[in-house]
Design an enzyme around this catalytic site. Structure first.
Site, mmCIF file in Angstrom:
data_model
loop_
_atom_site.group_PDB
_atom_site.id
_atom_site.type_symbol
_atom_site.label_atom_id
_atom_site.label_comp_id
_atom_site.label_asym_id
_atom_site.label_seq_id
_atom_site.Cartn_x
_atom_site.Cartn_y
_atom_site.Cartn_z
ATOM 1 N N ARG A 173 -3.463 -4.758 -17.141
ATOM 2 C CA ARG A 173 -3.092 -4.614 -15.730
ATOM 3 C C ARG A 173 -2.133 -5.721 -15.297
ATOM 4 N NH1 ARG A 173 -6.685 -2.695 -10.486
ATOM 5 N NH2 ARG A 173 -4.952 -2.873 -9.044
ATOM 6 N N ARG A 205 -21.515 -4.486 4.498
ATOM 7 C CA ARG A 205 -21.607 -4.682 3.034
ATOM 8 C C ARG A 205 -20.875 -3.588 2.255
ATOM 9 N NH1 ARG A 205 -26.641 -6.676 4.582
ATOM 10 N NH2 ARG A 205 -26.642 -8.931 4.359
ATOM 11 N N ASN A 252 2.247 -7.093 -12.901
ATOM 12 C CA ASN A 252 2.741 -8.268 -12.169
ATOM 13 C C ASN A 252 4.099 -8.723 -12.687
ATOM 14 O OD1 ASN A 252 0.340 -8.421 -10.666
ATOM 15 N ND2 ASN A 252 -0.667 -9.472 -12.367
ATOM 16 N N HIS A 270 6.267 -10.862 -10.636
ATOM 17 C CA HIS A 270 5.520 -11.234 -9.425
ATOM 18 C C HIS A 270 5.183 -12.725 -9.318
ATOM 19 C CE1 HIS A 270 5.365 -6.986 -8.803
ATOM 20 N NE2 HIS A 270 4.613 -7.087 -7.739
ATOM 21 N N LYS A 309 -6.917 -2.945 -5.300
ATOM 22 C CA LYS A 309 -6.794 -4.366 -4.951
ATOM 23 C C LYS A 309 -6.607 -4.457 -3.450
ATOM 24 C CE LYS A 309 -4.898 -6.804 -8.963
ATOM 25 N NZ LYS A 309 -3.726 -7.541 -9.495
ATOM 26 N N HIS A 350 6.121 -14.361 -5.917
ATOM 27 C CA HIS A 350 5.195 -15.022 -4.992
ATOM 28 C C HIS A 350 5.690 -16.422 -4.638
ATOM 29 C CE1 HIS A 350 1.627 -12.203 -6.161
ATOM 30 N NE2 HIS A 350 2.476 -11.650 -5.326
ATOM 31 N N LYS A 393 0.842 3.812 -12.964
ATOM 32 C CA LYS A 393 -0.103 2.803 -12.470
ATOM 33 C C LYS A 393 -1.538 3.245 -12.721
ATOM 34 C CE LYS A 393 -1.524 -0.386 -9.005
ATOM 35 N NZ LYS A 393 -1.236 -1.149 -7.804
ATOM 36 N N GLU A 453 -8.181 -6.308 -14.386
ATOM 37 C CA GLU A 453 -7.221 -7.204 -15.014
ATOM 38 C C GLU A 453 -7.898 -8.087 -16.048
ATOM 39 O OE1 GLU A 453 -4.230 -8.127 -11.989
ATOM 40 O OE2 GLU A 453 -3.959 -10.017 -13.014
ATOM 41 N N GLU A 481 9.618 -1.705 -6.937
ATOM 42 C CA GLU A 481 8.336 -1.494 -7.636
ATOM 43 C C GLU A 481 8.395 -0.238 -8.515
ATOM 44 O OE1 GLU A 481 5.946 -3.716 -7.640
ATOM 45 O OE2 GLU A 481 5.720 -4.678 -5.680
ATOM 46 N N HIS A 498 8.572 -8.278 0.361
ATOM 47 C CA HIS A 498 7.878 -8.386 -0.931
ATOM 48 C C HIS A 498 8.709 -7.726 -2.050
ATOM 49 C CE1 HIS A 498 4.647 -8.634 -3.828
ATOM 50 N NE2 HIS A 498 4.710 -7.324 -4.021
HETATM 51 N N1 LIG Z 1 -2.812 -3.937 -3.286
HETATM 52 C C1 LIG Z 1 -1.857 -3.897 -4.192
HETATM 53 O O1 LIG Z 1 -2.069 -3.532 -5.353
HETATM 54 C C2 LIG Z 1 -0.459 -4.280 -3.788
HETATM 55 C C3 LIG Z 1 0.622 -4.002 -4.637
HETATM 56 C C4 LIG Z 1 1.904 -4.307 -4.197
HETATM 57 C C5 LIG Z 1 2.103 -4.878 -2.946
HETATM 58 N N2 LIG Z 1 1.025 -5.128 -2.154
HETATM 59 C C6 LIG Z 1 1.199 -5.702 -0.811
HETATM 60 O O2 LIG Z 1 1.896 -4.748 0.005
HETATM 61 C C7 LIG Z 1 2.537 -5.445 1.076
HETATM 62 C C8 LIG Z 1 3.938 -4.901 1.273
HETATM 63 O O3 LIG Z 1 3.833 -3.528 1.598
HETATM 64 P P1 LIG Z 1 4.975 -2.804 2.449
HETATM 65 O O4 LIG Z 1 6.290 -3.121 1.876
HETATM 66 O O5 LIG Z 1 4.556 -1.414 2.609
HETATM 67 O O6 LIG Z 1 4.917 -3.615 3.819
HETATM 68 P P2 LIG Z 1 4.434 -3.188 5.282
HETATM 69 O O7 LIG Z 1 3.099 -2.587 5.252
HETATM 70 O O8 LIG Z 1 4.642 -4.397 6.118
HETATM 71 O O9 LIG Z 1 5.475 -2.057 5.687
HETATM 72 C C9 LIG Z 1 6.822 -2.387 5.829
HETATM 73 C C10 LIG Z 1 7.336 -2.109 7.249
HETATM 74 O O10 LIG Z 1 7.590 -0.724 7.343
HETATM 75 C C11 LIG Z 1 6.909 -0.179 8.462
HETATM 76 N N3 LIG Z 1 6.576 1.199 8.075
HETATM 77 C C12 LIG Z 1 5.740 1.598 7.090
HETATM 78 N N4 LIG Z 1 5.790 2.923 6.956
HETATM 79 C C13 LIG Z 1 6.663 3.374 7.889
HETATM 80 C C14 LIG Z 1 7.176 4.663 8.210
HETATM 81 N N5 LIG Z 1 6.831 5.748 7.512
HETATM 82 N N6 LIG Z 1 8.040 4.753 9.243
HETATM 83 C C15 LIG Z 1 8.454 3.648 9.909
HETATM 84 N N7 LIG Z 1 8.050 2.410 9.627
HETATM 85 C C16 LIG Z 1 7.165 2.273 8.609
HETATM 86 C C17 LIG Z 1 5.762 -1.105 8.735
HETATM 87 O O11 LIG Z 1 5.397 -1.035 10.095
HETATM 88 C C18 LIG Z 1 6.367 -2.452 8.362
HETATM 89 O O12 LIG Z 1 7.114 -2.949 9.457
HETATM 90 C C19 LIG Z 1 2.535 -6.918 0.698
HETATM 91 O O13 LIG Z 1 1.588 -7.595 1.477
HETATM 92 C C20 LIG Z 1 2.091 -6.914 -0.769
HETATM 93 O O14 LIG Z 1 1.388 -8.086 -1.114
HETATM 94 C C21 LIG Z 1 -0.248 -4.841 -2.540
#
Ligand SMILES: NC(=O)c1ccc[n+]([C@@H]2O[C@H](COP(=O)([O-])OP(=O)(O)OC[C@H]3O[C@@H](n4cnc5c(N)ncnc54)[C@H](O)[C@@H]3O)[C@@H](O)[C@H]2O)c1
Length: 382
Positions: free
Chosen positions: A247, A126, A251, A254, A148, A258, A232, A242, A190, A272
């Site tokens: 907030r 929980r 997006n 976005h 999020k 998406h 942010k 939001e 971003e 992304h």
């Molecule tokens: N929660 C939120 O507010 C929010 C905001 C924006 C995006 N997101 C989400 O974030 C995700 C995208 O994040 P991302 O781009 O970090 O993707 P990811 O976590 O898949 O990382 C990208 C790639 O880089 C690799 N990687 C990461 N750090 C590394 C490092 N230091 N050295 C070598 N390899 C490394 C990972 O293994 C992966 O293959 C999406 O799912 C998106 O929806 C969430």
């Protein structure tokens, strides 16, 4: 190299948490984590296989130097890990390890690991605590802050999740040294977003610093991370869930992104941040078409993102769809109100606002005209 930590306190309804940004932080990670472990000397670290092979030894060595041994729980790298299957697997492994409600998980990786671990933490016993140690540029400037969390569903991205705030976010810009350049560029989208939604000055700084930042300049990276986290955290502190709409500005681009991601599949073909870059240009072009901002402003934005090696046109990412096929993906968008999605449009760089005046049909016809325009350009270039 800046060694003094920058600490930004992020306020939320139940308290606040620090975001610490410091080059070399990872080598002292044990000292930063110790106050949150409450006597448990074997914290569980959730990471992915690629991050772990690049940085796992450095992290575990630094923890051991502080007398902390740890247990890693690894998932495959990439977006498909934000799934029910992977969530179930992680939660079962955490239960097998005896994780209790008062325990703190550590999310060590990009946005995928952060979103997945945060969501697992929100439902395990929980709700237990978690700390974000983001290692991708996207996660350092965006996803690790704001609480999020979630996974993807068949119907679309991020459709299952929870707001669950981390206990701390610990950022070391030098962990980006092993991140593939394509992911640096994607994360950069971003960063530019903060300029586009709220600050012409920051956008102008981006135009001058982007190539250094992408090329590996740690000062440019640190400055961009600091400015992004400040932007942010100020927004999420004012509108944690939001509800007031502020907030939603985060997006920007976005809703289009998406739809592009859903159309391309979530298997890594389109990242992304790349989808966000193309989505922000669509938002700027739609704003220009409706007379909200000038075509020159939309073109300035496009030129900057293109100079950074990001996709800015739908043909560049291989979209073979009609406008109505793309808007079908928007129906599941959490930001949609009835058949009018909440789009973020622009009155100029730094002047984004929420608009829900356009119907899905109107958006589809805008997308059709964009698809025709880029198809003609493509044909003319051949
Ligand atoms: N929660 C939120 O507010 C929010 C905001 C924006 C995006 N997101 C989400 O974030 C995700 C995208 O994040 P991302 O781009 O970090 O993707 P990811 O976590 O898949 O990382 C990208 C790639 O880089 C690799 N990687 C990461 N750090 C590394 C490092 N230091 N050295 C070598 N390899 C490394 C990972 O293994 C992966 O293959 C999406 O799912 C998106 O929806 C969430």
């Amino acid at each position: 190299m800046q060694r003094v930590p920058e600490i930004i306190e992020v306020e939320h309804a139940l308290g606040s948490y620090p975001v610490v940004i410091q080059t070399g932080l990872i080598d002292a990670i044990g000292e930063w984590l110790a106050p949150y472990l409450e006597g448990r000397r074997t914290p569980v670290i959730v990471s992915d296989e690629q991050v772990w092979s690049a940085l796992g030894e450095q992290l575990s060595g630094a923890l051991l130097a502080s007398g902390i041994s740890m247990t890693p729980v690894l998932v495959p790298a990439g977006e498909p890990s934000k799934s029910w299957t992977c969530l179930t697997d992680v939660v079962e492994r955490l239960l097998d390890l005896g994780v209790e409600r008062g325990d703190t998980l550590v999310a060590f990786g990009g946005g995928v690991v952060g979103d997945l671990t945060g969501f697992a933490a929100s439902i395990l016993k929980r709700g237990c605590n978690y700390i974000q140690v983001p290692t991708s540029l996207l996660a350092q400037v965006d996803s690790s802050v704001g609480g999020k969390t979630g996974i993807n569903a068949k119907a679309g991205k991020n459709l299952v999740g929870a707001f669950h705030q981390p206990s701390a976010v610990l950022i070391d810009p030098t962990t980006l040294d092993s991140l593939p350049e394509r992911h640096i560029r994607a994360g950069y989208a971003e960063i530019v977003k903060y300029g586009l939604i709220g600050s012409l000055d920051f956008f102008s700084w981006c135009e001058s610093a982007a190539l250094d930042l992408i090329g590996g300049d740690v000062d440019a990276r640190s400055q961009a991370i600091l400015a992004s986290v400040r932007a942010k955290s100020a927004i999420v502190a004012r509108d944690e869930r939001e509800s007031s709409g502020e907030r939603a500005l985060l997006n920007f681009g976005h809703t289009f992104a998406h739809a592009l991601e859903a159309q391309c599949g979530l298997d890594g073909g389109l990242l992304h941040g790349e989808a966000v870059a193309a989505g922000m240009i669509l938002a700027m072009r739609l704003s220009a078409e409706r007379g909200l901002c000038s075509r020159g402003v939309a073109e300035r934005t496009r030129a900057h993102l293109a100079a950074c090696g990001l996709p800015t046109e739908m043909n560049e990412i291989g979209i073979r769809a009609t406008g109505s096929e793309l808007v079908r993906h928007m129906r599941h968008d959490k930001k949609a109100v009835g058949s009018r999605p909440k789009l973020i449009l622009s009155r100029g760089i730094g002047q984004a606002f929420v608009d829900d005046s356009l119907s899905l049909d109107e958006i589809a016809s805008f997308l059709d005209s964009e698809l025709r325009r880029t198809a003609h350009r493509h044909a003319a270039l051949r």
